[in-house]
Design a protein around this motif. Structure first.
Motif, PDB file in Angstrom:
ATOM      1  N   ASP A   1       0.521  -1.609  -0.002  1.00 19.21           N
ATOM      2  CA  ASP A   1      -0.114  -0.133  -0.306  1.00 19.21           C
ATOM      3  C   ASP A   1       0.925   1.356   0.179  1.00 19.21           C
TER       4      ASP A   1
ATOM      5  N   SER B   1      -0.343   3.927  -1.127  1.00 20.14           N
ATOM      6  CA  SER B   1      -0.778   5.166  -0.425  1.00 20.14           C
ATOM      7  C   SER B   1      -0.245   5.726   1.470  1.00 20.14           C
TER       8      SER B   1
ATOM      9  N   TRP C   1       1.087  10.212  -0.516  1.00 18.96           N
ATOM     10  CA  TRP C   1       0.172   9.022  -0.586  1.00 18.96           C
ATOM     11  C   TRP C   1       0.161   9.043  -1.932  1.00 18.96           C
TER      12      TRP C   1
ATOM     13  N   ALA D   1      -7.517  18.559  -6.742  1.00 15.82           N
ATOM     14  CA  ALA D   1      -7.585  17.991  -5.530  1.00 15.82           C
ATOM     15  C   ALA D   1      -5.871  18.315  -6.205  1.00 15.82           C
TER      16      ALA D   1
ATOM     17  N   ALA E   1     -13.363  -1.704  -6.570  1.00 18.77           N
ATOM     18  CA  ALA E   1     -14.373  -2.040  -5.350  1.00 18.77           C
ATOM     19  C   ALA E   1     -14.434  -3.426  -4.414  1.00 18.77           C
TER      20      ALA E   1
ATOM     21  N   ALA F   1     -11.719  -1.679  -2.133  1.00 16.26           N
ATOM     22  CA  ALA F   1     -12.060  -0.791  -1.699  1.00 16.26           C
ATOM     23  C   ALA F   1     -13.050  -2.012  -0.059  1.00 16.26           C
TER      24      ALA F   1
ATOM     25  N   GLY G   1     -11.301  -2.590   2.516  1.00 18.01           N
ATOM     26  CA  GLY G   1      -9.571  -1.283   3.230  1.00 18.01           C
ATOM     27  C   GLY G   1      -9.055  -0.709   2.304  1.00 18.01           C
ATOM     28  N   LEU G   2      -8.988  -0.559   0.704  1.00 16.50           N
ATOM     29  CA  LEU G   2      -8.024  -0.808   0.338  1.00 16.50           C
ATOM     30  C   LEU G   2      -8.608   0.714  -0.702  1.00 16.50           C
ATOM     31  N   TRP G   3      -8.316   1.933  -0.397  1.00 15.88           N
ATOM     32  CA  TRP G   3      -9.048   3.199  -1.202  1.00 15.88           C
ATOM     33  C   TRP G   3      -8.105   2.936  -2.332  1.00 15.88           C
TER      34      TRP G   3
ATOM     35  N   THR H   1      -3.054   6.563  -2.982  1.00 20.63           N
ATOM     36  CA  THR H   1      -4.676   6.631  -2.470  1.00 20.63           C
ATOM     37  C   THR H   1      -5.561   7.464  -4.011  1.00 20.63           C
ATOM     38  N   GLY H   2      -7.160   6.705  -4.256  1.00 21.79           N
ATOM     39  CA  GLY H   2      -7.972   7.381  -4.777  1.00 21.79           C
ATOM     40  C   GLY H   2      -8.338   8.769  -4.548  1.00 21.79           C
ATOM     41  N   LEU H   3      -8.244   8.993  -3.228  1.00 17.84           N
ATOM     42  CA  LEU H   3      -8.442  10.641  -3.086  1.00 17.84           C
ATOM     43  C   LEU H   3      -8.007  11.560  -3.819  1.00 17.84           C
ATOM     44  N   LYS H   4      -7.374  11.603  -4.657  1.00 14.92           N
ATOM     45  CA  LYS H   4      -6.508  12.684  -5.561  1.00 14.92           C
ATOM     46  C   LYS H   4      -6.920  12.228  -7.240  1.00 14.92           C
TER      47      LYS H   4
ATOM     48  N   ALA I   1     -13.904  12.021  -8.575  1.00 12.59           N
ATOM     49  CA  ALA I   1     -14.844  10.963  -8.300  1.00 12.59           C
ATOM     50  C   ALA I   1     -16.048  10.378  -9.494  1.00 12.59           C
TER      51      ALA I   1
END
Lengths: 415, 415
Positions: A109, A111, A116, A172, A343, A346, A349-351, A382-385, A388
């Motif tokens: 991981d 991230s 990240w 982001a 999916a 995720a 617990g791994l986004w 991370t998927g956060l960057k 969506a």
């Protein structure tokens, strides 16, 4: 020109991957590939050579970390001081294809790095080289992990940073570039590389991303990715995995991981290099096509894909070497399969970003391996960057219907 | 009711922090505070008690990690299997107030956790308790780090998860809740706690967030934060820092960190507990007001603040104990100062949430300490989960003006 380097590194030279492997002094970095072996159609990258004969006491035993491996890494400048790496192996065997479960499957991981993503490993050494060479201003063409990482690492090291990006950069990523104190330059995609070449002529500027048609990049950068191989060995008590599956753009990470295992074998720590597996978007995949055609590099059309981390149109020669020397595989994965794998991860617990999720999806296409041992999939960021995407909740409860009725009747809540 | 617990944990009971410290069996968890000592105006939380006399060989030496500390943590269920913690101390002495620089100042970067915040430590043990108690569905009221973490950890453990949140939840947090496979329930702020209490009556549901007017929370949760103290000791070669500065909402993390150092002293590993410093938004600060008034808890008005991670209107009694027992300080920081500190940290390569940046800003308000040693500031979470704020680039180069002219003249680029 001399460089004030005080470090326990055993690095000796830059070594070309081109025919005959000519060498150059460790610095200044050859930023446009090997000048002696490159030509108009193919540019060859360089790597760092070491005095391995003096590295006999380097260990990859459990608990070893970056400081234990510094002898076989490039010199790390004291101002490149951000703690990087030490990312964990997350067991995802429960959701791996059944034929792999008995050997265990892990996601490494990435991230869990400072910005990240895996790119912090690369920039630890590109920024080190920039500092040793006396640069004032980092320049980088990127609209993703690389630009964000370079911005952060440059600021921390006291360097300015220009990030050549596109107007359509994700909010982001734009906010991070600005937040870290760097200067985003919005250019059309085609204008970024001419601008890089123009900017590097200005005294004090220092490119940490690629300058050549066929990707070569900064020779010190991929050395940072070797630590991923070393960390995997340390976390597996010194044993090599059977395979490492790597989301692959230009192949710097693929090569770095390969080289880390190659060194471990050279030093007698492991018997066999794991099979390296590259994963590219199905609509592009220049490395896949290069391998198939037996060429050092190919260029492909810019097919549409949401796998932005690996959406390149030309491979680097490094990646071809990594696959050739590890009996590797060059796989392609569609966006739909990447999304589905995203999916699945995720729910463990791994986004992850979509391009890294593709690497997990690729497990379905890998036949049996010769070697025993676990399989490691690299999760880069991370998927956060990423922008969506529409998603749907899957949580259900045995009583969700009655829960809804209960809350509505008793409290007037609608859920 | 029996619970099938197989673990090397020396946990013996739940112990109330209320008068007389009554104890209860380790499970089921007392989810509404201590029933024997709480009353209408004050509810007392519980913690986990251990057989410390048998914990003589627990070590906090360099290189020790979670598995070395399991004896003095709650039982960890095998399905609560996500690797958590191991976050680094990042040196920020260069930008700390001058009087602290000689002793060194670190940010403990909790954004390096699985869901990029400290809450993963808490949920490792709340989810463990839920699994031991046979729950099917986690319920949690949160619009931030806690909800995201619970969603991820629940999914990985094979549990359903409902996150009671608000319509105005940030898009990043909403996407993560959905992405991890949890079920977001959008409710007005005031309706969330009545809904929690209603939902917990449905068989199989299990709350991992607070249920009482004065915060008490899940007794096992703050035990996860003890690992932050243990990790700090390990990274400082077993020596205690002079102080730990903690962004503080309900005070679960503040108490957990305090307790970790308290245990290290109990076991003879350190001589003195570091001074704990809580940091709250200046417009709220229930803990600050409770300490000032000598009360176990106070309620304050919901003043406006962008420090969303610590924007609470009531403190927990745990936090009062942590400050009292460590000769602590309860500080307030304005949003403007938090924002300014956010920018300073970002230029050190640390992109933190605003409420954590406030903890770094609070260094300005701390006078000298009695003890030697470094100061550790807790950075709880990545800035990526927060709504973007307008920011400005600060990068400059000696030649930016001429660079602009050059690029415009030569290439027609406007930067």
């Amino acid at each position: 020109m001399t460089f004030d380097i005080q470090t326990p590194s055993l690095a000796t030279a830059q070594r070309s991957l081109g025919p005959g492997n000519p060498t150059y002094p460790l610095l200044p970095a050859q930023l446009s590939g090997c000048p002696k072996t490159s030509n108009e159609t193919i540019q060859f990258p360089l790597e760092v050579a070491y005095d391995y004969a003096s590295a006999g006491n380097v260990s990859f035993a459990r608990g070893t970390r970056w400081q234990d491996w510094q002898a076989i890494l490039p010199p790390r400048h004291p101002r490149a001081s951000m703690p990087v790496g030490g990312t964990p192996l997350v067991d995802v065997s429960d959701v791996a294809p059944p034929r792999f479960r008995h050997r265990r499957v892990f996601v490494k991981d990435e991230s869990r790095n400072p910005t990240w993503s895996h790119k912090d490993r690369l920039n630890t050494f590109t920024i080190s080289a920039a500092l040793y060479e006396g640069a004032s201003t980092i320049i980088v063409a990127s609209s993703g992990n690389h630009g964000v990482s370079a911005a952060a690492m440059a600021s921390r090291a006291g360097l300015n940073c220009l990030v050549l990006t596109m107007p359509e950069v994700s909010p982001a990523v734009r906010d991070m570039i600005l937040g870290y104190g760097a200067y985003p330059v919005y250019l059309p995609a085609d204008a970024r590389w001419p601008a890089m070449r123009a900017l590097k002529e200005i005294p004090g500027t220092y490119p940490v991303s690629n300058l050549t048609p066929v990707h070569t990049g900064h020779p010190w950068g991929p050395e940072g990715y070797k630590t991923m191989a070393y960390e995997i060995l340390a976390d597996l008590d010194g044993a090599a995995p059977a395979a490492v599956v790597v989301p692959t753009g230009y192949g710097e990470m693929l090569y770095g991981i390969y080289k880390g295992f190659h060194e471990a074998r050279l030093l007698g720590r492991i018997d066999q290099i794991p099979r390296l597996v590259s994963v590219e978007p199905a609509t592009r995949g220049p490395l896949h096509h290069a391998i198939k055609a037996g060429l050092p590099a190919t260029t492909v059309a810019a097919g549409p894909t949401v796998q932005s981390g690996t959406a390149v149109t030309v491979n680097g020669y490094r990646a071809v070497v990594a696959l050739r020397e590890s009996n590797g595989l060059a796989l392609l994965v569609s966006d739909d399969r990447a999304r589905a794998a995203n999916a699945v991860l995720a729910r463990q617990g791994l986004w992850q970003e979509i391009s890294s999720s593709a690497a997990f999806a690729a497990l379905d296409d890998i036949e049996a391996f010769d070697a025993d041992g676990p399989v490691v999939v690299i999760g880069c960021s991370t998927g956060l960057k990423e922008p969506a995407e529409p998603r749907a909740a899957t949580a259900t409860t045995p009583d969700l219907a009655s829960m809804r009725g209960y809350l509505k009747t008793e409290f007037g809540f609608v859920i």
